[in-house]
Scaffold this motif. Structure first.
Motif, PDB file in Angstrom:
ATOM      1  N   MET A 332       0.870  -1.167   0.000  1.00 35.12           N
ATOM      2  CA  MET A 332       0.000   0.000   0.000  1.00 35.12           C
ATOM      3  C   MET A 332       0.909   1.219   0.000  1.00 35.12           C
ATOM      4  SD  MET A 332      -2.431  -1.484   3.048  1.00 35.12           S
ATOM      5  CE  MET A 332      -3.682  -0.211   2.981  1.00 35.12           C
ATOM      6  N   GLY A 333       0.860   2.011  -1.070  1.00 32.54           N
ATOM      7  CA  GLY A 333       1.801   3.112  -1.213  1.00 32.54           C
ATOM      8  C   GLY A 333       1.117   4.429  -1.472  1.00 32.54           C
ATOM      9  N   ALA A 334       1.855   5.518  -1.205  1.00 36.03           N
ATOM     10  CA  ALA A 334       1.311   6.859  -1.434  1.00 36.03           C
ATOM     11  C   ALA A 334       2.446   7.828  -1.674  1.00 36.03           C
ATOM     12  CB  ALA A 334       0.469   7.320  -0.244  1.00 36.03           C
ATOM     13  N   SER A 335       2.129   8.864  -2.425  1.00 35.92           N
ATOM     14  CA  SER A 335       3.051   9.974  -2.637  1.00 35.92           C
ATOM     15  C   SER A 335       2.787  11.042  -1.591  1.00 35.92           C
ATOM     16  CB  SER A 335       2.856  10.556  -4.034  1.00 35.92           C
ATOM     17  OG  SER A 335       3.521  11.799  -4.167  1.00 35.92           O
ATOM     18  N   ARG A 336       3.843  11.695  -1.142  1.00 35.26           N
ATOM     19  CA  ARG A 336       3.666  12.746  -0.149  1.00 35.26           C
ATOM     20  C   ARG A 336       2.843  13.922  -0.678  1.00 35.26           C
ATOM     21  NH1 ARG A 336       7.114  12.909   4.409  1.00 35.26           N
ATOM     22  NH2 ARG A 336       7.121  10.783   5.219  1.00 35.26           N
ATOM     23  N   LYS A 337       2.851  14.112  -1.991  1.00 36.34           N
ATOM     24  CA  LYS A 337       2.097  15.239  -2.544  1.00 36.34           C
ATOM     25  C   LYS A 337       0.687  14.843  -2.971  1.00 36.34           C
ATOM     26  CE  LYS A 337       3.599  14.710  -7.364  1.00 36.34           C
ATOM     27  NZ  LYS A 337       4.244  15.369  -8.512  1.00 36.34           N
ATOM     28  N   GLY A 338       0.377  13.554  -2.929  1.00 38.92           N
ATOM     29  CA  GLY A 338      -0.909  13.076  -3.414  1.00 38.92           C
ATOM     30  C   GLY A 338      -1.991  13.083  -2.356  1.00 38.92           C
ATOM     31  N   ASP A 339      -3.222  12.866  -2.799  1.00 39.82           N
ATOM     32  CA  ASP A 339      -4.369  12.817  -1.895  1.00 39.82           C
ATOM     33  C   ASP A 339      -4.973  11.423  -1.845  1.00 39.82           C
ATOM     34  OD1 ASP A 339      -4.297  15.485  -1.081  1.00 39.82           O
ATOM     35  OD2 ASP A 339      -5.362  16.132  -2.877  1.00 39.82           O
ATOM     36  N   GLY A 340      -4.251  10.443  -2.282  1.00 36.40           N
ATOM     37  CA  GLY A 340      -4.751   9.080  -2.255  1.00 36.40           C
ATOM     38  C   GLY A 340      -3.603   8.104  -2.257  1.00 36.40           C
ATOM     39  N   GLY A 341      -3.945   6.830  -2.325  1.00 32.38           N
ATOM     40  CA  GLY A 341      -2.928   5.798  -2.324  1.00 32.38           C
ATOM     41  C   GLY A 341      -3.250   4.740  -3.354  1.00 32.38           C
ATOM     42  N   GLN A 342      -2.369   3.774  -3.482  1.00 30.81           N
ATOM     43  CA  GLN A 342      -2.556   2.697  -4.431  1.00 30.81           C
ATOM     44  C   GLN A 342      -2.086   1.390  -3.810  1.00 30.81           C
ATOM     45  OE1 GLN A 342       0.343   3.158  -7.782  1.00 30.81           O
ATOM     46  NE2 GLN A 342       0.934   5.013  -6.695  1.00 30.81           N
ATOM     47  N   VAL A 343      -2.667   0.297  -4.259  1.00 27.15           N
ATOM     48  CA  VAL A 343      -2.289  -1.038  -3.788  1.00 27.15           C
ATOM     49  C   VAL A 343      -1.617  -1.760  -4.951  1.00 27.15           C
ATOM     50  CG1 VAL A 343      -3.083  -3.211  -2.804  1.00 27.15           C
ATOM     51  CG2 VAL A 343      -4.256  -1.076  -2.214  1.00 27.15           C
ATOM     52  N   ILE A 344      -0.382  -2.194  -4.722  1.00 27.50           N
ATOM     53  CA  ILE A 344       0.373  -2.912  -5.738  1.00 27.50           C
ATOM     54  C   ILE A 344       0.483  -4.374  -5.316  1.00 27.50           C
ATOM     55  CG2 ILE A 344       2.536  -3.058  -7.019  1.00 27.50           C
ATOM     56  CD1 ILE A 344       1.031  -0.431  -7.446  1.00 27.50           C
ATOM     57  N   ASP A 345       0.072  -5.274  -6.212  1.00 24.88           N
ATOM     58  CA  ASP A 345       0.209  -6.713  -5.975  1.00 24.88           C
ATOM     59  C   ASP A 345       1.617  -7.112  -6.405  1.00 24.88           C
ATOM     60  OD1 ASP A 345       0.196  -9.527  -6.196  1.00 24.88           O
ATOM     61  OD2 ASP A 345      -1.961  -9.559  -6.549  1.00 24.88           O
ATOM     62  N   LEU A 346       2.445  -7.519  -5.445  1.00 25.11           N
ATOM     63  CA  LEU A 346       3.824  -7.871  -5.760  1.00 25.11           C
ATOM     64  C   LEU A 346       3.925  -9.155  -6.575  1.00 25.11           C
ATOM     65  CD1 LEU A 346       5.721  -7.040  -2.445  1.00 25.11           C
ATOM     66  CD2 LEU A 346       5.881  -5.831  -4.617  1.00 25.11           C
TER      67      LEU A 346
END
Length: 514
Positions: A332-346
């Protein structure tokens, strides 16, 4: 005196404005945190290589107004707009020579203490699994605490500006501590002695320990590298130059271990990719041979002579921070400048979900616990007064818990019914919220040191006590009964930041950020 002062002012006005001197302004306002040579200290390096994603006007804005959710203050009162613009432009100029810092330089910096002698058993009688380290940034020391009596067993000096959590060897005997300027220190908790130090980078973010305890990965901003050290003697195993698939150099935002996968996972600051670096003796050929490069969006054929093959996964956005699920299949990742996150399946190397995470989430401080028939992850936010609670089966938001201001750290324990979250930024920095894990309601708000910053919680091995920092130079570590929420003891310390319990960290205890 008044006539003399008026004369001086008149002369100054006739002479016009004083010419800006950005080098002098840097020395006065910036060098203490960012280093005399602009190579970093408490703050990051300020050179073109690390400012590549910030243009001059944006740099000037940060100098003038400060930076939200960081220790970067505003300097608009100290410098006028012209001086700030000149300083911003000066920071974008290259150094006369950026130091090389590869394997040879790293090894030349390594110092092993000649008087260190290994012991067969701890030189103290405490529970070795209930030792807690308290990092004191006020004077760059660490206190070694008995987790049962809270007595200080030792207090040793660390490198300047410790950054990121210390990492313990799997048996809990050794701890590795990293400073922002790239020094890695090895300390023997049993012997209460430093083993040695090595400078693995010039400006670094954090470290990660391999699951087998053999390797230590160091995430570097400068140079753009991942350094892998042998935990045995701090020698260099490998230095990876970090470049994206298109050849763009990148800083490493963070590195964490994924024990079931026998790998390190990296977030990159300047390219939209995450990397998985295997330390397995027999890495999965499907992932690391390059044979599935098209389907898996991974790097092509990997050199066969490296013990640390790399898999590069393209992401839809930059990731500054991330969090794993319990299986280490999902990031589960996010950018410091963003307003949301994303889930990456490894496993498949693709994004599988978006996350509703407003207000700059601090995923590196996220924690999990069981809620009904599911597991949830919760994270504070660095800009907004809210804690987001996410269902890790559906990736949907269960609740956004309103707090009295933006938070930085949160903690819990499998034996505790509560989650503790600070209010690190803003006027309510002296508050600590205690949240019921099942009702998701704030049940108590503590104010143990009015007007002072209160932050970061760590639990003892059994979860019976919670340790809270008064994050000031004349601060303290406050010990609470974790059930009654009553104060038990107060230990004076010099700006204590993080506390780290051996058992909680080596077992990845529920409620502990990894």
């Amino acid at each position: 005196m008044k006539r003399k002062a008026a004369l001086i002012l008149t002369v100054a006005m006739l002479a016009g404005p004083v010419a800006a001197d950005p080098a002098a302004d840097y020395k006065e306002f910036c060098a203490d945190c960012h280093g005399a040579e602009r190579l970093g200290g408490v703050g990051p390096a300020l050179i073109p290589e690390t400012l590549k994603r910030m243009r001059g006007p944006r740099i000037a804005e940060v100098i003038s107004e400060g930076r939200v959710a960081t220790q970067m203050p505003a300097f608009a009162q100290e410098m006028d707009a012209i001086r700030i613009e000149e300083l911003a432009g000066w920071l974008k100029t290259p150094l006369e020579g950026t130091p090389e810092w590869g394997e040879a330089e790293i090894m030349a910096s390594r110092v092993l203490d000649e008087d260190y002698v290994a012991v067969d058993a701890p030189v103290w009688d405490s529970d070795p699994m209930n030792i807690t380290l308290a990092v004191e940034t006020g004077d760059h020391h660490v206190s070694v605490l008995d987790g049962d009596t809270f007595e200080v067993l030792d207090r040793f000096e660390t490198p300047f500006a410790v950054h990121g959590g210390p990492k313990f060897s799997p048996d809990g005997r050794y701890v590795f501590i990293m400073s922002r300027d790239g020094w890695v220190q090895k300390y023997d908790i049993w012997a209460l002695k430093q083993v040695g130090r090595v400078r693995a980078g010039l400006n670094s973010r954090n470290i990660a320990m391999s699951g087998d305890g053999q390797w230590l990965a160091v995430a570097n901003y400068l140079p753009n590298t991942l350094t892998i050290l042998s935990t045995d003697d701090l020698s260099v195993a490998e230095v990876h130059e970090v470049k994206g698939k298109d050849g763009t150099p990148s800083r490493v935002s963070a590195v964490y271990q994924a024990p079931p996968r026998e790998s390190f996972v990296l977030a990159l600051k300047d390219v939209p990719e995450i990397w998985e670096v295997s330390y397995s003796k027999h890495p999965d050929p499907g992932l690391f041979s390059g044979g599935l490069a098209h389907d898996w969006k991974i790097e092509g054929p990997v050199a066969q002579d490296t013990p640390f093959p790399i898999r590069k996964i393209t992401t839809p956005d930059y990731l500054d921070d991330f969090f794993f699920d319990q299986s280490y299949e999902y990031v589960m990742g996010a950018s410091r400048k963003g307003d949301g996150g994303q889930v990456i399946d490894l496993v498949i190397g693709h994004k599988v979900a978006d996350l509703e995470l407003p207000g700059m989430p601090h995923l590196g401080s996220g924690i999990t616990w069981k809620l009904g028939d599911t597991t949830v992850m919760a994270t504070p936010h660095l800009k907004d007064g809210v804690v987001s609670v996410i269902d890790m089966k559906t990736w949907e938001t269960v609740k956004q818990i309103k707090t009295e201001g933006p938070g930085f750290f949160m903690r819990s324990h499998e034996n505790s019914p509560y989650v503790w979250v600070d209010v690190f930024f803003g006027p309510n920095k002296d508050l600590m919220h205690v949240i019921d894990k099942q009702s998701l309601e704030i049940v108590k708000t503590l104010r143990p040191a009015p007007g002072k910053t209160v932050a970061h919680v760590e639990f003892t091995r059994d979860g019976s006590h919670a340790l809270v920092s008064v994050w000031e130079d004349d601060g303290a570590v406050i010990v609470y009964d974790a059930q009654t929420l009553e104060e038990v003891r107060r230990l004076p310390m010099r700006k204590p930041s993080g506390k780290y319990n051996v058992w909680n960290k080596i077992t990845f205890s529920e409620g502990t950020s990894h």
